[in-house]
Motif scaffolding. Structure first.
Motif, short mmCIF file in Angstrom:
data_model
loop_
_atom_site.label_atom_id
_atom_site.label_comp_id
_atom_site.label_asym_id
_atom_site.label_seq_id
_atom_site.Cartn_x
_atom_site.Cartn_y
_atom_site.Cartn_z
N UNK A 83 13.62 -1.23 -9.77
CA UNK A 83 14.05 0.03 -10.38
C UNK A 83 13.73 -0.02 -11.88
N UNK A 84 12.96 0.91 -12.41
CA UNK A 84 12.63 0.88 -13.84
C UNK A 84 13.85 0.88 -14.74
N UNK A 85 13.73 0.13 -15.83
CA UNK A 85 14.72 0.12 -16.90
C UNK A 85 14.10 0.82 -18.10
N UNK A 86 14.85 1.71 -18.74
CA UNK A 86 14.38 2.44 -19.91
C UNK A 86 15.12 1.90 -21.14
N UNK B 93 8.57 10.75 -0.29
CA UNK B 93 8.90 9.65 0.61
C UNK B 93 10.23 9.98 1.28
N UNK B 94 10.24 10.16 2.60
CA UNK B 94 11.49 10.52 3.28
C UNK B 94 12.37 9.30 3.51
N UNK B 95 13.65 9.56 3.68
CA UNK B 95 14.62 8.49 3.95
C UNK B 95 15.12 8.60 5.38
N UNK B 96 14.26 9.08 6.30
CA UNK B 96 14.68 9.20 7.70
C UNK B 96 14.76 7.82 8.35
N UNK B 97 15.43 7.75 9.49
CA UNK B 97 15.72 6.47 10.12
C UNK B 97 14.60 5.96 11.00
N UNK B 98 13.54 6.73 11.17
CA UNK B 98 12.43 6.32 12.02
C UNK B 98 11.36 5.61 11.20
N UNK B 99 10.26 5.22 11.92
CA UNK B 99 9.18 4.50 11.28
C UNK B 99 8.64 5.25 10.07
N UNK B 100 8.42 4.52 8.98
CA UNK B 100 7.92 5.12 7.75
C UNK B 100 9.02 5.51 6.79
N UNK C 85 10.78 4.66 -5.82
CA UNK C 85 9.46 5.29 -5.72
C UNK C 85 9.36 6.50 -6.64
N UNK C 86 10.41 7.31 -6.71
CA UNK C 86 10.42 8.47 -7.60
C UNK C 86 10.15 8.03 -9.04
N UNK C 87 10.92 7.05 -9.50
CA UNK C 87 10.80 6.63 -10.90
C UNK C 87 9.45 6.02 -11.19
N UNK D 158 0.79 -1.22 0.00
CA UNK D 158 0.00 0.00 0.00
C UNK D 158 0.82 1.27 0.00
N UNK D 159 2.11 1.17 0.30
CA UNK D 159 2.95 2.37 0.35
C UNK D 159 3.66 2.65 -0.96
N UNK D 160 3.50 1.78 -1.95
CA UNK D 160 4.29 1.89 -3.16
C UNK D 160 3.55 2.64 -4.28
N UNK D 161 4.30 2.94 -5.33
CA UNK D 161 3.82 3.78 -6.42
C UNK D 161 2.60 3.20 -7.10
N UNK D 162 2.50 1.88 -7.18
CA UNK D 162 1.38 1.26 -7.87
C UNK D 162 0.06 1.56 -7.16
N UNK D 163 0.08 1.62 -5.83
CA UNK D 163 -1.13 1.98 -5.10
C UNK D 163 -1.41 3.47 -5.23
#
Length: 840
Positions: free
Chosen positions: A424-427, A248-255, A265-267, A213-218
């Protein structure tokens, strides 16, 4: 004619090329907050492939004297010089008019004139203007103000502003407020927001969600649903959508997530969103980290660090930007594999691009392309974020994917091409419009570590078995006390002390808290009760094995008007729904006792194995002299800041399984703490008439009570309680006296319901005592069962007679009340079908 006065010298900027692209790619810069250095930031920004910064112009700064505007923003200069197409958000209150939302005609008119002055000044240079930001989320104004979640108030502002801007700058693209919840978004649609804008904005963050549920497809799925909802309210026509925040943050805490996962996720987000024609732009949140600390989200949201060092997501953004900005989406390729996504784009030079990936972390997907009539020209392959390499048509399958077979004598097939993809997408660049996917081979892929974070080790408390009282857990003393500012510490246990215990009672979690405090101050609104003497409880579920970024938090207070429970946040997005929690509270001498009965389903709990934990923290706030002095805490992440990572644990020794809500199981009573061999006494709805039931309502509800044949769960009959709400909310119910009374241990109701959020049972026993229970219910056409035990060892709401919370003699009167805190739009009535009511 618009009349205004400028107080700043107009600086010369290069005109912007306002021939807008098919899709705007940008990011939030936060220059007015003092972040970064605009000249250097915009150089790095532009190299990253983005062409539109998004930033704030606050109304209070723009108009510091009525009718006098200060429009020039020096931080815009470097962006405009590069041909950037900024999006300016005109937001926040202006104390010249009010401290809060502009709600009066005078204030709306002043805002509209100021917005028009801004658009007029930047005519030919700034194309996008967003009218307010997160109206339903406070807009960062440092508090909650009247009108915050009022869709009609916002639409009134937009309706006043839109024509003024278009008159001053006909080329301006006027974007509505960025809503943060689907509920509020639809409410604004219903209120007519789409009539007063060129496009609408929406903010959606999924990084705290569970599993896939946290990913780009959702994210794509939800946004696709948003555009379909907009068509519904726009006479079936599409309406432009601007996604002015996601990230989407890259912090060390939950989430938080590793930078490589954020880059994925960006791509995937940008490539998928580019396939929705109504979406005209996406602005990633945010461009630059706000600091260097590892834990805070803000310090880790950027695609570059605070000193402009690119992260992996920056290089991904740069590599896919030409496809997202300038490409034309043609179609999804048929893959024959539900775990493979392949998109085909055409670039302005006639080349085409296949972007492919799999959301599965433990697999590679080998794609074999068939050339068909595609030209035999060189191809270029690029993993998003890396350099392109040159390849040619031709595939020699000397190693079979997915097994150990090798064919060292295999021949080259000149009309095939193979490559493998992961998350990771391939172009793949070339003239590929005639090519098709001939075969997809799954290849196992080892995964090391994980993308989530789990909670650290904390204290653990055991929940009492079903129906029993647990042991008290004390957490007083200065060791567990946190002072606020220079406030003094606890003097002794009389000054402040606390203990709690927990139990499972039916489908409820009961938490009892006892607080010793020599003074009790509670004069605050429900959402601000934490400023006074009160209790805060926070819960978090395991879900997919990780702790969520947001827990479910409840604030308990004993106010001058009685006990109040307020849900501060919900892990499951129920913030806009009424809570089914019921609080009892009383103060005796210097002791305040709280008892909260909280539906387990509201915490996402329907089935829990024995020995399973629930994340849990408790804070007891103290206010002795009109100020929050400090708080006692069992567990962290609640009193000073919100972080489920720091919760303690409640352990459920015996596990929990809630009854399914279905017609087949609705008539089967759930287990109680007492066994009985008595047959239930039918109180008379199932096929046998109303039997002395009478309708009772509290204003503003009115209604009636009738009998419908053949609709109950037993197919014999059902009572229909139909209620009318002139003011769209209220409480109404039915009452029955029982001649001679009925010996009772529990009462059971089966029903289905289209609009009510809570049901209350009330009984009067032979001593004259009244006992009352309440529970949340689901709006559904499925039959549900609610059942309460009378004498389970815990006091319910009680008054009169014995006033001890236990039934004496027989039950003489039974009352059922149905409560609607709100009804759906254009709905002024509700119905409850009652199948069976029985006492055992």
């Amino acid at each position: 004619m618009l009349k205004h006065f400028w107080t700043a010298t107009v600086l010369a900027f290069a005109a912007v090329n306002l021939s807008l692209t098919a899709f705007e790619l940008g990011s939030t810069t936060h220059f007015p907050q003092g972040m970064g250095e605009p000249q250097e930031n915009m150089q790095v920004f532009h190299q990253g492939g983005m062409r539109s910064l998004r930033d704030d112009v606050t109304w209070g700064y723009f108009e510091q004297k009525k009718g006098v505007y200060t429009p020039e923003r020096t931080w815009l200069g470097p962006a405009l010089a590069q041909g950037n197409r900024p999006l300016l958000i005109f937001c926040n209150y202006n104390t010249l008019y009010s401290r809060g939302y502009p709600l009066t005609p005078e204030h709306r008119s002043a805002y509209a004139k100021a917005a028009a002055a801004l658009a007029s000044h930047y005519k030919g240079r700034v194309p996008y203007y967003q009218i307010w930001n997160e109206w339903d989320g406070g807009c960062g104004m440092g508090g909650h103000f009247p009108g915050e979640k009022d869709p009609n108030a916002y639409v009134a502002l937009l309706a006043a502003t839109y024509p003024e801007i278009k008159k001053a700058n006909p080329d301006a693209v006027v974007i509505s407020n960025s809503m943060t919840s689907l509920k509020f978004l639809e409410e604004t649609f219903q209120a007519g927001v789409l009539k007063h804008c060129d496009g609408y904005a929406f903010h959606l963050y999924l990084f705290g969600h569970a599993g896939s549920g946290k990913y780009a497809e959702n994210y794509y799925k939800i946004i696709k649903g948003v555009t379909e909802m907009a068509r519904k309210y726009n006479n079936g026509k599409p309406k432009d959508l601007y996604l002015t925040e996601t990230g989407w943050p890259s912090h060390s805490e939950s989430g938080g997530a590793p930078e490589s996962v954020v880059a994925d996720s960006v791509a995937r987000t940008l490539l998928l969103i580019r396939t929705i024609p109504e979406v005209k732009g996406l602005w990633w949140y945010e461009f630059q980290d706000e600091g260097h600390e590892p834990k805070p989200q803000g310090d880790n949201f950027g695609i570059v660090t605070a000193d402009l060092t690119p992260k992996e997501s920056y290089y991904v953004m740069r590599s896919i930007a030409p496809v997202v900005r300038d490409g034309v989406f043609l179609r999804r390729l048929k893959t024959g594999d539900q775990d493979l996504i392949a998109l085909l784009f055409r670039m302005p030079d006639g080349q085409s691009v296949i972007a492919a990936w799999t959301p599965k972390e433990n697999l590679r997907k080998q794609i074999i392309l068939a050339r068909n009539n595609a030209p035999r020209e060189p191809l270029h392959l690029q993993i998003a974020g890396f350099e392109k390499i040159r390849r040619n048509w031709g595939f020699r399958q000397w190693s079979n994917a997915g097994n150990k077979q090798r064919d060292r004598k295999a021949e080259v097939n000149p009309d095939e091409f193979a490559f493998s993809v992961t998350t990771r997408p391939v172009l793949l660049y070339g003239r590929l419009e005639e090519a098709t996917i001939a075969k997809v081979n799954p290849i196992p892929r080892p995964v090391f570590g994980g993308g989530g974070t789990t909670a650290g080790r904390g204290k653990l408390a055991r929940i009492a078995p079903m129906g029993e009282l647990g042991r008290w857990i004390s957490f007083g003393g200065n060791r567990n006390y946190f002072r606020i500012g220079a406030m003094p510490a606890i003097r002794d246990a009389k000054d402040l002390d606390a203990k709690f215990r927990a139990a499972i009672v039916g489908d409820q979690l009961r938490v009892e808290v006892e607080v010793a405090d020599d003074k009790h101050v509670q004069k605050y609104t429900p959402s601000e009760m934490w400023n006074g003497d009160n209790v805060q409880l926070a819960f978090a579920s395991f879900r997919d094995g990780t702790i969520p970024v947001c827990g479910s938090e409840y604030s308990l207070g004993l106010t001058p008007k009685g006990p109040v429970v307020f849900r501060q946040s919900s892990e499951f997005g129920l913030d806009d729904e009424p809570t089914g929690a019921v609080l009892q509270a009383e103060r005796t001498a210097t002791t305040t006792r709280y008892e909260l009965n909280l539906p387990l389903r509201e915490l996402g709990i329907t089935r829990v194995a024995p020995g399973s934990p629930i994340g849990f923290s408790i804070a007891v706030n103290e206010n002795d002299d009109g100020n929050r002095k400090g708080f006692l805490s069992w567990g962290g992440g609640i009193g000073l800041y919100k972080n489920p990572q720091e919760y303690n644990w409640l352990l459920i020794p015996g596990g929990v399984t809630l009854p399914e809500q279905s017609p087949a199981k609705a008539q089967k009573p759930a287990a109680t703490n007492k066994e009985t061999k008595n047959a239930p006494a039918d109180l008379g709805f199932s096929g046998s008439g109303k039997k002395n039931w009478r309708f009772e309502a509290t204003k503003p509800a009115t209604g009636n009570l009738t009998l419908l044949p053949g609709e109950g769960p037993d197919k014999k009959g059902a009572g229909l309680l139909k209620l009318f709400y002139p003011n769209r909310k209220g409480v109404a119910g039915i009452v029955r006296g029982i001649p001679g009374g009925a010996k009772a241990e529990y009462i059971t109701l089966t029903f289905c319901n289209n609009s009510f959020q809570r049901i209350t049972f009330r009984v009067i026993d032979s001593s004259g005592q009244t006992l009352q229970w309440a529970a949340p219910v689901t709006c559904s056409d499925q039959w549900q069962t609610v059942r309460f035990a009378f004498n389970d060892g815990h006091n319910r709401c009680k008054w009169g007679g014995a006033n001890d919370g236990k039934v004496h003699g027989k039950v003489q009167i039974v009352c059922l009340y149905f409560e609607a805190a709100y009804l759906p739009e254009k709905c002024n009535s509700g119905e409850v079908q009652i199948g069976t009511i029985s006492i055992l």
